[in-house]
Design a protein around this motif. Sequence first.
Motif, PDB file in Angstrom:
ATOM      1  N   LEU A 138       0.838  -1.200   0.000  1.00 44.89           N
ATOM      2  CA  LEU A 138       0.000   0.000   0.000  1.00 44.89           C
ATOM      3  C   LEU A 138       0.881   1.261   0.000  1.00 44.89           C
ATOM      4  O   LEU A 138       1.754   1.399   0.852  1.00 44.89           O
ATOM      5  N   LYS A 140       1.393   4.176   1.337  1.00 44.94           N
ATOM      6  CA  LYS A 140       0.846   4.911   2.482  1.00 44.94           C
ATOM      7  C   LYS A 140       1.043   6.419   2.363  1.00 44.94           C
ATOM      8  O   LYS A 140       0.321   7.196   2.981  1.00 44.94           O
ATOM      9  N   ALA A 148      -8.309   2.641   3.050  1.00 48.42           N
ATOM     10  CA  ALA A 148      -7.749   1.442   2.421  1.00 48.42           C
ATOM     11  C   ALA A 148      -7.895   0.269   3.376  1.00 48.42           C
ATOM     12  O   ALA A 148      -7.639   0.392   4.580  1.00 48.42           O
ATOM     13  N   ALA A 149      -8.320  -0.840   2.827  1.00 50.37           N
ATOM     14  CA  ALA A 149      -8.447  -2.068   3.623  1.00 50.37           C
ATOM     15  C   ALA A 149      -8.037  -3.236   2.744  1.00 50.37           C
ATOM     16  O   ALA A 149      -8.270  -3.218   1.524  1.00 50.37           O
ATOM     17  N   ARG A 150      -7.421  -4.228   3.363  1.00 49.55           N
ATOM     18  CA  ARG A 150      -7.043  -5.413   2.602  1.00 49.55           C
ATOM     19  C   ARG A 150      -8.305  -6.056   2.034  1.00 49.55           C
ATOM     20  O   ARG A 150      -9.298  -6.216   2.731  1.00 49.55           O
ATOM     21  N   ALA A 279      -6.029  -0.599   7.431  1.00 52.38           N
ATOM     22  CA  ALA A 279      -4.746  -0.177   6.855  1.00 52.38           C
ATOM     23  C   ALA A 279      -4.564   1.337   6.893  1.00 52.38           C
ATOM     24  O   ALA A 279      -3.516   1.844   7.289  1.00 52.38           O
ATOM     25  N   GLU A 301      -0.557  -8.960  -2.005  1.00 57.03           N
ATOM     26  CA  GLU A 301      -1.513  -8.207  -1.198  1.00 57.03           C
ATOM     27  C   GLU A 301      -2.423  -7.407  -2.117  1.00 57.03           C
ATOM     28  O   GLU A 301      -1.986  -6.894  -3.145  1.00 57.03           O
ATOM     29  N   SER A 302      -3.659  -7.304  -1.726  1.00 55.63           N
ATOM     30  CA  SER A 302      -4.585  -6.469  -2.498  1.00 55.63           C
ATOM     31  C   SER A 302      -5.377  -5.590  -1.535  1.00 55.63           C
ATOM     32  O   SER A 302      -5.671  -6.011  -0.411  1.00 55.63           O
ATOM     33  N   TYR A 303      -5.678  -4.410  -1.991  1.00 57.81           N
ATOM     34  CA  TYR A 303      -6.391  -3.454  -1.155  1.00 57.81           C
ATOM     35  C   TYR A 303      -7.565  -2.868  -1.922  1.00 57.81           C
ATOM     36  O   TYR A 303      -7.477  -2.636  -3.144  1.00 57.81           O
ATOM     37  N   VAL A 305      -9.341   0.563  -2.069  1.00 63.45           N
ATOM     38  CA  VAL A 305      -8.982   1.920  -1.641  1.00 63.45           C
ATOM     39  C   VAL A 305     -10.010   2.915  -2.165  1.00 63.45           C
ATOM     40  O   VAL A 305     -10.582   2.735  -3.244  1.00 63.45           O
TER      41      VAL A 305
END
Lengths: 310, 128
Positions: A138, A140, A148-150, A279, A301-303, A305
Amino acid sequence: MRKEVAMMPDRMKNYVDTMSDDDVLILGIPEEEETTKGIISPPPKKKRNIWAICSIALMGVIGIISIGLFCVHRPMGNNNSRDNYVLSDSVHTENSKDIILENCGFSYVATKDTIIGKTALKLFWPMGGSIKLHVGELPKNNLSIILAARAADYRADNGEIVGAFVQEGELRARGNSKLGFCAVIGNEVILGMSKETPFFERAVERSGYFFRQYALVHDGAQGEQTPKGQSIRRALCYSGEGLFIAESRERISYHDFSEALIRMGVQEAIALVGSKEMALYEDVYGTRHVADLPHDKGMTESYIVWVKDL
Amino acid sequence: MRHEIIISNTTELFRVSADDVMAFRARGNYTVAVLNDGQEHVLSYQLGLLSEIVGEQLGADGDLFIRVGRSITINREYVFIINLPERKLELRSPQGKKVSETISKEALAKLKMIIELKNEKGGSHDAG
Protein backbone atom coordinates in the motif's frame (compact mmCIF):
# COMPACT_ATOMS: atom_id res chain seq x y z
CA MET A 1 -44.64 19.10 18.40
CA ARG A 2 -43.16 16.16 16.58
CA LYS A 3 -44.77 15.44 13.22
CA GLU A 4 -42.54 12.81 11.75
CA VAL A 5 -40.16 10.34 13.22
CA ALA A 6 -39.23 7.85 10.56
CA MET A 7 -37.87 9.00 7.27
CA MET A 8 -38.61 7.08 4.14
CA PRO A 9 -35.71 5.83 2.05
CA ASP A 10 -37.53 7.04 -1.06
CA ARG A 11 -37.33 10.53 0.26
CA MET A 12 -33.56 10.21 0.53
CA LYS A 13 -33.32 8.79 -2.95
CA ASN A 14 -35.37 11.51 -4.54
CA TYR A 15 -34.03 14.41 -2.56
CA VAL A 16 -32.39 17.20 -4.52
CA ASP A 17 -30.86 20.10 -2.67
CA THR A 18 -31.57 23.36 -4.49
CA MET A 19 -29.86 25.68 -2.04
CA SER A 20 -26.91 27.75 -3.19
CA ASP A 21 -24.14 29.12 -1.03
CA ASP A 22 -25.74 32.55 -1.12
CA ASP A 23 -29.20 31.45 -0.03
CA VAL A 24 -30.67 31.70 3.43
CA LEU A 25 -33.67 29.64 4.42
CA ILE A 26 -35.70 30.00 7.59
CA LEU A 27 -37.02 26.57 8.52
CA GLY A 28 -40.60 25.90 9.44
CA ILE A 29 -42.20 28.79 7.58
CA PRO A 30 -45.57 27.69 6.16
CA GLU A 31 -45.63 27.59 2.38
CA GLU A 32 -48.17 30.37 2.03
CA GLU A 33 -45.85 32.68 3.87
CA GLU A 34 -42.85 31.76 1.83
CA THR A 35 -41.79 33.84 -1.09
CA THR A 36 -39.20 31.80 -2.88
CA LYS A 37 -39.06 28.59 -0.83
CA GLY A 38 -38.32 30.55 2.27
CA ILE A 39 -35.27 32.18 0.81
CA ILE A 40 -35.21 35.55 2.37
CA SER A 41 -35.10 38.71 0.39
CA PRO A 42 -34.59 41.79 2.54
CA PRO A 43 -37.92 43.44 3.30
CA PRO A 44 -38.20 47.24 2.92
CA LYS A 45 -38.05 47.98 6.59
CA LYS A 46 -36.59 51.46 6.29
CA LYS A 47 -35.53 53.82 3.53
CA ARG A 48 -31.90 53.50 4.45
CA ASN A 49 -32.11 49.85 3.48
CA ILE A 50 -32.74 50.58 -0.18
CA TRP A 51 -29.06 50.25 -0.90
CA ALA A 52 -28.93 47.01 0.97
CA ILE A 53 -31.93 45.72 -0.98
CA CYS A 54 -30.37 46.73 -4.28
CA SER A 55 -27.06 45.15 -3.28
CA ILE A 56 -28.68 41.87 -2.32
CA ALA A 57 -30.81 41.87 -5.46
CA LEU A 58 -27.69 42.47 -7.50
CA MET A 59 -25.91 39.69 -5.66
CA GLY A 60 -28.89 37.43 -6.34
CA VAL A 61 -28.71 38.19 -10.06
CA ILE A 62 -24.97 37.50 -10.03
CA GLY A 63 -25.65 34.28 -8.15
CA ILE A 64 -28.24 33.15 -10.70
CA ILE A 65 -25.86 33.94 -13.56
CA SER A 66 -23.09 32.03 -11.77
CA ILE A 67 -25.34 29.04 -11.28
CA GLY A 68 -26.32 29.20 -14.95
CA LEU A 69 -22.69 29.30 -16.03
CA PHE A 70 -21.88 26.43 -13.69
CA CYS A 71 -24.69 24.34 -15.14
CA VAL A 72 -23.56 25.08 -18.69
CA HIS A 73 -19.95 24.11 -17.98
CA ARG A 74 -20.62 21.18 -15.71
CA PRO A 75 -19.44 17.90 -17.23
CA MET A 76 -22.39 15.79 -18.24
CA GLY A 77 -22.95 12.47 -16.59
CA ASN A 78 -20.77 13.22 -13.61
CA ASN A 79 -22.44 11.87 -10.52
CA ASN A 80 -19.67 12.77 -8.16
CA SER A 81 -20.99 16.01 -6.78
CA ARG A 82 -21.31 16.09 -3.01
CA ASP A 83 -25.06 15.94 -2.86
CA ASN A 84 -25.65 13.48 -5.65
CA TYR A 85 -25.01 10.33 -3.73
CA VAL A 86 -28.11 8.54 -4.93
CA LEU A 87 -28.71 4.90 -4.45
CA SER A 88 -30.17 3.26 -7.48
CA ASP A 89 -32.68 0.46 -7.34
CA SER A 90 -31.66 -3.07 -6.58
CA VAL A 91 -30.77 -5.15 -9.59
CA HIS A 92 -31.90 -8.72 -9.83
CA THR A 93 -29.85 -11.09 -11.91
CA GLU A 94 -30.40 -14.72 -12.58
CA ASN A 95 -28.19 -16.04 -9.85
CA SER A 96 -27.88 -13.25 -7.43
CA LYS A 97 -29.62 -10.29 -5.98
CA ASP A 98 -27.10 -7.55 -6.25
CA ILE A 99 -27.02 -4.04 -5.00
CA ILE A 100 -25.80 -1.29 -7.24
CA LEU A 101 -24.90 2.09 -5.96
CA GLU A 102 -23.13 5.05 -7.36
CA ASN A 103 -19.82 6.29 -6.20
CA CYS A 104 -19.61 9.35 -4.08
CA GLY A 105 -17.25 12.22 -4.63
CA PHE A 106 -15.47 13.83 -1.71
CA SER A 107 -12.87 13.12 0.71
CA TYR A 108 -12.69 11.84 4.24
CA VAL A 109 -13.90 8.97 6.40
CA ALA A 110 -16.51 9.32 9.12
CA THR A 111 -16.11 6.76 11.87
CA LYS A 112 -18.51 5.58 14.45
CA ASP A 113 -18.43 3.07 17.28
CA THR A 114 -21.54 1.10 17.94
CA ILE A 115 -22.65 -1.97 19.82
CA ILE A 116 -25.10 -4.41 18.29
CA GLY A 117 -26.20 -6.88 20.91
CA LYS A 118 -22.93 -7.95 22.48
CA THR A 119 -20.85 -7.17 19.40
CA ALA A 120 -18.85 -3.96 19.39
CA LEU A 121 -18.27 -2.60 15.92
CA LYS A 122 -16.40 0.27 14.39
CA LEU A 123 -17.88 1.67 11.21
CA PHE A 124 -15.96 3.55 8.54
CA TRP A 125 -18.10 5.65 6.24
CA PRO A 126 -16.13 6.89 3.24
CA MET A 127 -17.33 10.36 2.44
CA GLY A 128 -16.80 10.18 -1.27
CA GLY A 129 -13.88 9.28 -3.39
CA SER A 130 -13.61 6.68 -6.11
CA ILE A 131 -13.18 3.02 -5.30
CA LYS A 132 -10.26 1.16 -6.82
CA LEU A 133 -8.33 -2.00 -6.17
CA HIS A 134 -4.62 -1.81 -5.54
CA VAL A 135 -2.26 -4.74 -5.77
CA GLY A 136 1.02 -4.78 -3.93
CA GLU A 137 2.33 -2.83 -0.99
CA LEU A 138 0.00 0.00 0.00
CA PRO A 139 1.43 3.42 -0.96
CA LYS A 140 0.85 4.91 2.48
CA ASN A 141 2.31 8.26 1.47
CA ASN A 142 -0.21 8.72 -1.31
CA LEU A 143 -2.33 11.47 0.21
CA SER A 144 -5.13 10.96 -2.29
CA ILE A 145 -6.08 7.70 -0.54
CA ILE A 146 -8.62 8.32 2.20
CA LEU A 147 -9.49 4.73 3.06
CA ALA A 148 -7.75 1.44 2.42
CA ALA A 149 -8.45 -2.07 3.62
CA ARG A 150 -7.04 -5.41 2.60
CA ALA A 151 -9.44 -6.92 0.07
CA ALA A 152 -8.86 -10.45 -1.21
CA ASP A 153 -7.06 -13.26 0.58
CA TYR A 154 -3.91 -14.78 -0.82
CA ARG A 155 -2.88 -18.41 -0.86
CA ALA A 156 -0.35 -19.44 1.72
CA ASP A 157 1.40 -21.83 -0.65
CA ASN A 158 2.12 -19.61 -3.62
CA GLY A 159 1.06 -16.15 -2.48
CA GLU A 160 -1.45 -15.74 -5.32
CA ILE A 161 -4.79 -14.00 -4.85
CA VAL A 162 -7.67 -16.29 -3.94
CA GLY A 163 -10.64 -16.00 -6.26
CA ALA A 164 -11.24 -13.95 -9.38
CA PHE A 165 -9.55 -10.60 -9.33
CA VAL A 166 -9.71 -7.87 -11.94
CA GLN A 167 -7.74 -4.66 -11.74
CA GLU A 168 -8.53 -1.93 -14.27
CA GLY A 169 -9.87 -4.56 -16.65
CA GLU A 170 -6.83 -6.78 -16.27
CA LEU A 171 -7.49 -10.29 -15.05
CA ARG A 172 -5.07 -10.96 -12.20
CA ALA A 173 -6.55 -14.17 -10.80
CA ARG A 174 -9.30 -16.68 -11.46
CA GLY A 175 -11.51 -18.80 -9.25
CA ASN A 176 -14.83 -18.77 -7.50
CA SER A 177 -14.25 -20.70 -4.33
CA LYS A 178 -15.87 -17.81 -2.50
CA LEU A 179 -19.33 -16.73 -3.54
CA GLY A 180 -19.26 -13.12 -2.45
CA PHE A 181 -18.08 -10.53 -4.90
CA CYS A 182 -17.53 -6.83 -5.27
CA ALA A 183 -17.41 -5.23 -8.69
CA VAL A 184 -16.57 -1.63 -9.43
CA ILE A 185 -17.59 -0.60 -12.91
CA GLY A 186 -17.48 3.05 -13.75
CA ASN A 187 -19.37 4.86 -11.05
CA GLU A 188 -21.16 1.78 -9.81
CA VAL A 189 -20.23 -0.57 -7.01
CA ILE A 190 -21.95 -3.93 -6.96
CA LEU A 191 -21.98 -6.28 -4.00
CA GLY A 192 -23.51 -9.69 -4.33
CA MET A 193 -23.31 -13.43 -3.85
CA SER A 194 -23.17 -15.70 -6.84
CA LYS A 195 -20.87 -18.35 -8.24
CA GLU A 196 -21.13 -16.77 -11.65
CA THR A 197 -21.93 -13.18 -12.28
CA PRO A 198 -21.97 -11.04 -15.42
CA PHE A 199 -20.29 -8.29 -13.49
CA PHE A 200 -17.03 -10.22 -13.69
CA GLU A 201 -17.04 -9.99 -17.49
CA ARG A 202 -18.21 -6.41 -17.37
CA ALA A 203 -15.34 -5.48 -15.08
CA VAL A 204 -12.93 -6.93 -17.62
CA GLU A 205 -14.64 -5.28 -20.57
CA ARG A 206 -15.00 -1.85 -18.99
CA SER A 207 -11.65 -1.49 -17.23
CA GLY A 208 -13.32 -2.08 -13.91
CA TYR A 209 -12.42 -3.94 -10.75
CA PHE A 210 -13.62 -7.21 -9.31
CA PHE A 211 -12.69 -9.38 -6.37
CA ARG A 212 -14.16 -12.23 -4.40
CA GLN A 213 -14.53 -12.79 -0.70
CA TYR A 214 -16.88 -14.59 1.65
CA ALA A 215 -20.46 -13.36 1.34
CA LEU A 216 -21.35 -12.64 4.95
CA VAL A 217 -24.75 -11.09 4.35
CA HIS A 218 -26.88 -11.55 1.27
CA ASP A 219 -30.29 -10.02 0.83
CA GLY A 220 -30.43 -9.20 4.53
CA ALA A 221 -29.71 -12.78 5.65
CA GLN A 222 -26.69 -14.94 6.39
CA GLY A 223 -24.55 -15.46 3.31
CA GLU A 224 -22.39 -18.43 2.47
CA GLN A 225 -20.77 -20.94 4.79
CA THR A 226 -17.74 -19.41 6.42
CA PRO A 227 -14.82 -20.86 8.36
CA LYS A 228 -15.13 -21.20 12.08
CA GLY A 229 -12.66 -19.60 14.40
CA GLN A 230 -12.40 -16.16 15.84
CA SER A 231 -10.57 -13.09 14.66
CA ILE A 232 -10.98 -9.36 14.15
CA ARG A 233 -13.54 -9.34 11.38
CA ARG A 234 -13.99 -6.74 8.70
CA ALA A 235 -16.55 -6.41 5.93
CA LEU A 236 -17.57 -4.19 3.08
CA CYS A 237 -21.24 -3.52 3.73
CA TYR A 238 -24.21 -1.99 2.03
CA SER A 239 -27.26 -0.82 3.92
CA GLY A 240 -30.02 1.49 2.81
CA GLU A 241 -27.77 4.37 3.77
CA GLY A 242 -24.82 3.54 1.60
CA LEU A 243 -21.55 1.68 1.46
CA PHE A 244 -19.27 1.39 4.46
CA ILE A 245 -16.75 -0.85 6.16
CA ALA A 246 -17.58 -2.51 9.45
CA GLU A 247 -14.95 -3.94 11.77
CA SER A 248 -15.35 -5.95 14.93
CA ARG A 249 -13.58 -4.53 17.95
CA GLU A 250 -12.90 -7.99 19.32
CA ARG A 251 -12.09 -11.40 17.97
CA ILE A 252 -15.35 -13.02 16.93
CA SER A 253 -16.58 -15.63 14.49
CA TYR A 254 -17.81 -14.80 11.01
CA HIS A 255 -21.22 -16.05 12.07
CA ASP A 256 -21.52 -13.65 15.01
CA PHE A 257 -20.15 -10.83 12.87
CA SER A 258 -22.74 -11.50 10.17
CA GLU A 259 -25.52 -11.63 12.75
CA ALA A 260 -24.51 -8.23 14.08
CA LEU A 261 -24.42 -6.77 10.58
CA ILE A 262 -27.86 -8.15 9.81
CA ARG A 263 -29.28 -6.74 13.02
CA MET A 264 -27.75 -3.41 12.06
CA GLY A 265 -29.74 -3.40 8.82
CA VAL A 266 -27.00 -4.44 6.42
CA GLN A 267 -28.40 -5.91 3.22
CA GLU A 268 -25.20 -7.09 1.55
CA ALA A 269 -21.77 -7.62 3.02
CA ILE A 270 -18.65 -9.37 1.88
CA ALA A 271 -15.68 -10.08 4.07
CA LEU A 272 -12.46 -8.12 3.86
CA VAL A 273 -9.20 -9.37 5.25
CA GLY A 274 -9.38 -8.91 9.00
CA SER A 275 -7.23 -9.92 11.96
CA LYS A 276 -5.25 -6.68 11.92
CA GLU A 277 -6.22 -3.04 12.12
CA MET A 278 -7.57 -0.97 9.26
CA ALA A 279 -4.75 -0.18 6.86
CA LEU A 280 -5.45 3.52 6.41
CA TYR A 281 -8.14 6.10 6.83
CA GLU A 282 -8.32 9.87 6.92
CA ASP A 283 -10.78 11.28 9.43
CA VAL A 284 -12.96 14.35 9.24
CA TYR A 285 -10.20 16.53 10.69
CA GLY A 286 -7.74 15.45 8.03
CA THR A 287 -5.77 13.22 10.41
CA ARG A 288 -4.42 10.20 8.62
CA HIS A 289 -4.52 6.95 10.60
CA VAL A 290 -2.00 4.63 9.03
CA ALA A 291 -1.49 1.17 10.45
CA ASP A 292 2.03 -0.13 10.68
CA LEU A 293 1.24 -3.32 8.83
CA PRO A 294 4.23 -5.32 7.68
CA HIS A 295 4.40 -6.04 3.98
CA ASP A 296 4.18 -9.76 3.34
CA LYS A 297 6.99 -10.36 0.88
CA GLY A 298 6.24 -12.85 -1.84
CA MET A 299 2.53 -12.57 -1.19
CA THR A 300 0.13 -10.74 -3.46
CA GLU A 301 -1.51 -8.21 -1.20
CA SER A 302 -4.58 -6.47 -2.50
CA TYR A 303 -6.39 -3.45 -1.15
CA ILE A 304 -9.70 -1.80 -1.75
CA VAL A 305 -8.98 1.92 -1.64
CA TRP A 306 -11.04 5.07 -1.82
CA VAL A 307 -9.20 7.74 -3.74
CA LYS A 308 -10.08 11.42 -3.63
CA ASP A 309 -11.73 12.73 -6.77
CA LEU A 310 -9.70 15.45 -8.38
CA MET B 1 -38.52 19.50 26.51
CA ARG B 2 -40.64 21.74 24.37
CA HIS B 3 -39.04 21.39 20.95
CA GLU B 4 -37.97 17.89 20.28
CA ILE B 5 -36.16 16.69 17.21
CA ILE B 6 -36.08 13.00 16.44
CA ILE B 7 -33.98 11.77 13.56
CA SER B 8 -34.45 8.10 12.94
CA ASN B 9 -33.19 5.59 10.44
CA THR B 10 -33.08 1.82 10.24
CA THR B 11 -30.30 1.52 12.78
CA GLU B 12 -30.40 4.52 15.04
CA LEU B 13 -32.63 7.05 16.66
CA PHE B 14 -31.25 10.45 17.58
CA ARG B 15 -33.40 12.47 19.97
CA VAL B 16 -32.53 15.93 21.16
CA SER B 17 -34.10 19.11 22.35
CA ALA B 18 -34.03 21.68 19.56
CA ASP B 19 -32.76 24.24 22.02
CA ASP B 20 -29.66 22.14 22.65
CA VAL B 21 -28.68 22.06 19.00
CA MET B 22 -26.31 24.83 18.02
CA ALA B 23 -26.02 23.85 14.40
CA PHE B 24 -26.25 21.13 11.81
CA ARG B 25 -23.14 21.11 9.67
CA ALA B 26 -22.91 19.46 6.27
CA ARG B 27 -20.28 16.78 5.95
CA GLY B 28 -20.79 15.54 2.44
CA ASN B 29 -23.77 13.26 2.42
CA TYR B 30 -23.86 13.31 6.18
CA THR B 31 -24.70 15.95 8.73
CA VAL B 32 -23.04 16.62 12.04
CA ALA B 33 -25.32 17.82 14.81
CA VAL B 34 -23.33 20.15 17.07
CA LEU B 35 -24.78 20.36 20.56
CA ASN B 36 -24.30 23.16 23.05
CA ASP B 37 -22.42 20.91 25.47
CA GLY B 38 -19.73 20.29 22.88
CA GLN B 39 -20.95 16.92 21.70
CA GLU B 40 -21.17 16.18 18.02
CA HIS B 41 -23.19 13.47 16.41
CA VAL B 42 -23.01 12.27 12.82
CA LEU B 43 -26.38 11.77 11.15
CA SER B 44 -26.68 9.86 7.93
CA TYR B 45 -28.73 12.41 6.07
CA GLN B 46 -27.82 15.28 3.82
CA LEU B 47 -28.10 18.68 5.41
CA GLY B 48 -30.84 19.82 3.03
CA LEU B 49 -33.08 16.86 3.71
CA LEU B 50 -32.35 16.96 7.42
CA SER B 51 -33.23 20.65 7.54
CA GLU B 52 -36.53 19.92 5.81
CA ILE B 53 -37.33 17.25 8.37
CA VAL B 54 -36.39 19.48 11.28
CA GLY B 55 -38.57 22.24 9.84
CA GLU B 56 -41.48 19.84 9.52
CA GLN B 57 -41.07 18.48 13.02
CA LEU B 58 -40.88 21.89 14.66
CA GLY B 59 -43.65 23.41 12.57
CA ALA B 60 -44.15 27.08 13.26
CA ASP B 61 -41.29 26.96 15.75
CA GLY B 62 -38.96 25.81 13.04
CA ASP B 63 -37.89 29.39 12.50
CA LEU B 64 -35.54 28.79 15.40
CA PHE B 65 -33.29 27.31 12.74
CA ILE B 66 -31.91 29.07 9.71
CA ARG B 67 -30.06 27.36 6.92
CA VAL B 68 -27.25 29.61 5.80
CA GLY B 69 -25.80 28.53 2.47
CA ARG B 70 -25.25 24.91 1.67
CA SER B 71 -22.99 24.05 4.54
CA ILE B 72 -24.74 24.87 7.80
CA THR B 73 -28.11 25.21 9.48
CA ILE B 74 -27.86 27.25 12.65
CA ASN B 75 -29.92 27.79 15.75
CA ARG B 76 -30.35 31.55 15.72
CA GLU B 77 -30.21 31.71 19.49
CA TYR B 78 -26.52 30.91 19.42
CA VAL B 79 -25.44 33.53 16.88
CA PHE B 80 -22.51 35.36 18.41
CA ILE B 81 -20.65 37.14 15.62
CA ILE B 82 -21.51 37.87 12.01
CA ASN B 83 -18.54 39.45 10.34
CA LEU B 84 -19.16 40.33 6.71
CA PRO B 85 -15.65 41.40 5.66
CA GLU B 86 -14.17 38.21 7.07
CA ARG B 87 -17.15 36.15 5.88
CA LYS B 88 -17.26 34.69 9.36
CA LEU B 89 -20.18 33.35 11.31
CA GLU B 90 -19.54 32.34 14.89
CA LEU B 91 -21.92 30.67 17.26
CA ARG B 92 -21.33 30.42 20.98
CA SER B 93 -23.12 28.50 23.69
CA PRO B 94 -23.31 29.50 27.37
CA GLN B 95 -21.21 26.42 28.08
CA GLY B 96 -18.44 27.91 25.98
CA LYS B 97 -18.79 25.75 22.88
CA LYS B 98 -17.91 27.71 19.74
CA VAL B 99 -18.76 26.98 16.15
CA SER B 100 -17.12 28.96 13.38
CA GLU B 101 -18.02 28.78 9.74
CA THR B 102 -16.95 30.68 6.67
CA ILE B 103 -20.03 31.75 4.77
CA SER B 104 -20.60 33.75 1.60
CA LYS B 105 -21.03 37.48 2.17
CA GLU B 106 -24.40 37.42 0.48
CA ALA B 107 -25.77 34.79 2.80
CA LEU B 108 -24.25 36.47 5.83
CA ALA B 109 -25.81 39.80 4.88
CA LYS B 110 -29.21 38.16 4.69
CA LEU B 111 -28.70 36.42 7.99
CA LYS B 112 -27.61 39.66 9.63
CA MET B 113 -30.76 41.33 8.39
CA ILE B 114 -32.96 38.50 9.65
CA ILE B 115 -31.43 38.69 13.11
CA GLU B 116 -31.75 42.49 13.17
CA LEU B 117 -35.36 42.35 12.04
CA LYS B 118 -36.23 39.74 14.63
CA ASN B 119 -34.66 41.90 17.29
CA GLU B 120 -36.58 44.98 16.16
CA LYS B 121 -39.84 43.06 16.11
CA GLY B 122 -39.65 42.32 19.78
CA GLY B 123 -36.85 40.24 20.98
CA SER B 124 -35.37 36.93 20.23
CA HIS B 125 -36.99 33.59 19.83
CA ASP B 126 -38.44 32.09 22.95
CA ALA B 127 -36.20 29.16 23.50
CA GLY B 128 -37.84 28.03 26.67
